[in-house]
Structure formats: C-alpha cells, structure tokens
Design a protein around this motif. Structure first.
Motif, short mmCIF file in Angstrom:
data_model
loop_
_atom_site.label_atom_id
_atom_site.label_comp_id
_atom_site.label_asym_id
_atom_site.label_seq_id
_atom_site.Cartn_x
_atom_site.Cartn_y
_atom_site.Cartn_z
N MET A 192 -2.94 -0.87 -12.70
CA MET A 192 -2.17 -2.08 -12.39
C MET A 192 -1.79 -2.15 -10.92
N ASP A 193 -1.47 -0.99 -10.34
CA ASP A 193 -1.17 -0.96 -8.91
C ASP A 193 -2.40 -1.32 -8.08
N ILE A 194 -3.54 -0.83 -8.49
CA ILE A 194 -4.78 -1.13 -7.78
C ILE A 194 -5.10 -2.63 -7.85
N ILE A 195 -4.86 -3.24 -9.01
CA ILE A 195 -5.09 -4.68 -9.16
C ILE A 195 -4.20 -5.46 -8.20
N THR A 202 0.83 -1.20 0.00
CA THR A 202 0.00 0.00 0.00
C THR A 202 0.87 1.26 0.00
N GLY A 203 1.92 1.26 0.82
CA GLY A 203 2.81 2.42 0.90
C GLY A 203 3.50 2.71 -0.42
N GLN A 250 3.05 5.93 -2.95
CA GLN A 250 4.22 6.67 -3.41
C GLN A 250 4.17 6.88 -4.92
N GLU A 251 3.84 5.83 -5.63
CA GLU A 251 3.77 5.93 -7.08
C GLU A 251 2.60 6.80 -7.52
N PHE A 252 1.49 6.74 -6.79
CA PHE A 252 0.35 7.60 -7.10
C PHE A 252 0.76 9.08 -6.98
N THR A 269 3.69 -13.04 -7.85
CA THR A 269 4.19 -13.27 -9.21
C THR A 269 3.64 -12.23 -10.19
N LEU A 270 2.43 -11.75 -9.92
CA LEU A 270 1.86 -10.70 -10.77
C LEU A 270 2.67 -9.41 -10.65
#
Length: 315
Positions: free
Chosen positions: A215-218, A164-165, A169-171, A233-234
């Motif tokens: 993709m981060d949300i997935i 989550t952190g 950060q990427e968001f 692995t994803l």
C-alpha cells in the motif's frame, strides 16, 4: 486519467473529470468508515485506556485519519474557508503519519530485546517528524496563499521527499518487526507447539506486513505520476486500513510471544538483563492490551502479568 499537478494543490479541485471526483469521494468515505469502525473496536477491546499503543492508535484515528479525510472533503469541494481545511489537513497529517509510526513502534517492543534499537527507532521517528513535517507545512501554506510557481514547485518536490521518507521509515520498522518475529519462530520447539501452526502464523504475519508495504508503494507510484488529488485522498484510506490491520497483527503476535515466553526451558534460563527487558515488555504488553476474553485469538493474561506493576519501559 490525469489530475493535473497543480489542480488540488492550490485550493479546490476545479477539474471536470467525474472519475476523479468519484474516486476521491470513495477513498475519503472508506477512510471515515474505517475510522468509525476502528473506534468501536478500540473501545470494545481495551479494558484500560492507557499506554503507548492505546493512545497512539486513538490519536492516529481521532486526530489523524478523521481530520485528514474531512479536510479534503472541505477543500476539494470548496466548502468553508481555505485556511481551515488546510489547517485541519496539516494537523491530521501529523497525527496520522507519526501516530501510525508510534503504533508500529509500540508493538515492536514486544519482540525487540535491545533497548538501543528501540532508542534509535524512536529517535528516527522524532527526527523524521521534524525534518519532514515542518518544511512541508511551510510550503503547503505558501503554495495555497502566496500561489507563485516557486512555492508550488517547492511543495511538489517536498511532498515527494516527505512521502518517500515516511514510507522508508515504515519499511525499516516493519522489516525489523518481521525479522524478529521470524527469529522467534525459528527457535520455537515444534514438538511442543506444532511446526505447522507456527508456520501458518508466520505466513499470516508476513502477508499482513507485506500488504502494508504494498500500500505504501502504491502511494509512492501515484505521487510520482503526479496524481495529486488521488494520492492525497488515497493516503487517508490506506492509513485507516493499516491501523485496522494492527489488530490482526497483534492478535497473531500475542500468540507467538505467549508461546515463546512460556516454554518449559524458559524458567531455567539465566535471568540476564536481556531476559528481564523481554519479560518487562511482556508485562507491558498485557497491561496496555487487555482484550476481551471472548476473542479466541488472545490467550488469557498470566497471573504473573496481573501482579506486575503497570508501567512502560522507558524509551
């Protein structure tokens, strides 16, 4: 389909679900394929092997995605000693996640004029790397070698906090990049560069960054649903795709910045510290990303940039 919350956290994947085995094998295969293709693109596109963008991209791929993918192939199939696959995974996770953040940071300097913002973003990346990677590493080794419910439960909680952190950060970095890019487009004179062309580029940039965020949300969804094997692995596949998308982002970004920096009024604008920082960022960009002239997306490097001293803005 359930992978089990502990199946894969401790040692190999011992389940008999063929769908899960096939799925994580496909994800790891995609990650390795993308990494090899990305390495070819890097060496085919860069003339000079230096700079923050080049090295963060290289390390995120060579010491990040590739070791991370190989480690799970070894671990989940019970190949080789467990300590080796876990160590390989830990090293790969460090370089893959923090390396990806540095890739985002390196191109953010092109559109952000305020060095205070850049300093804060860099500080955020460093602090998150320490407070998120280190505890997770300790709990990873503890859950696999001590193998008590306390360690496993602690790892499960920390894994969610860490993922989550890093997603937040990427968001933040992507959101700042998007807002600054839109600001450039809003002040771009349509009579000179064409309003429709700018809007098209803007939508392309937004679509690429939106895809990265999705993709981060997935990943977060799989994490909170306890699909540990699939999620881990994803991640390798997702990060390999995000690194490849960086080329698409930069191809469009250089078009916008090149147009913005060469408007007729630019030469007459007062030479303020803000403008000096912006021009240095432009020189810095062209110095570490001199792509092949055969690419129709990338404009030729201005002579002024060629004469500029090759150095990076101090962060």
């Amino acid at each position: 389909m359930s992978s089990g919350s502990e199946n894969g956290i401790i040692g190999e994947y011992s389940g008999n679900d063929f769908t899960i085995k096939a799925t994580f094998t496909v994800f790891l295969g995609i990650a390795l394929y993308n990494s090899i293709e990305l390495l070819v693109l890097i060496f085919a596109s860069f003339r000079r092997y230096h700079g923050l963008y080049f090295w963060s991209l290289m390390l995120a791929t060579v010491l990040g995605v590739i070791p991370q993918s190989l480690s799970f192939i070894l671990k989940y199939n019970d190949i080789g000693p467990l300590w080796f696959s876990i160590t390989l995974s830990t090293i790969g996770w460090y370089f893959m996640v923090t390396g990806q953040a540095l890739v985002l940071f390196s191109r953010l300097n092109i559109v952000v004029q305020d060095l205070t913002i850049s300093h804060r973003i860099l500080a955020m990346i460093i602090i998150n790397a320490i407070i998120l990677h280190v505890p997770t590493t300790v709990l990873t080794y503890g859950s696999n070698f001590v193998r008590t419910s306390v360690w496993v439960h602690g790892y499960t909680i920390m894994e969610r906090i860490e993922l989550t952190g890093f997603c937040l950060q990427e968001f933040i970095i992507s959101g700042l990049y998007i807002s600054k890019t839109i600001s450039i487009l809003r002040i771009s004179p349509p009579s000179i560069h064409g309003h429709n062309r700018n809007r098209k580029v803007m939508y392309q940039l937004l679509a690429i960054n939106a895809l990265i965020i999705v993709m981060d949300i997935i990943l977060l969804v799989f994490e909170y649903l306890n699909y540990f094997v699939i999620q881990t692995t994803l991640k390798s596949a997702v990060y390999s795709i995000k690194l490849k998308l960086e080329f698409g982002v930069l191809n469009r970004l250089v078009f916008l910045v090149h147009s913005h920096r060469h408007w007729p009024h630019e030469a007459t604008r007062p030479y303020t510290p803000s403008r000096r920082v912006q021009e240095q960022a432009d020189y810095d960009y062209h110095s570490f990303l001199e792509a092949s002239h055969g690419s129709p997306e990338l404009p030729s490097t201005p002579k002024s940039c060629e004469l500029a001293t090759t150095r990076h803005i101090s962060h």
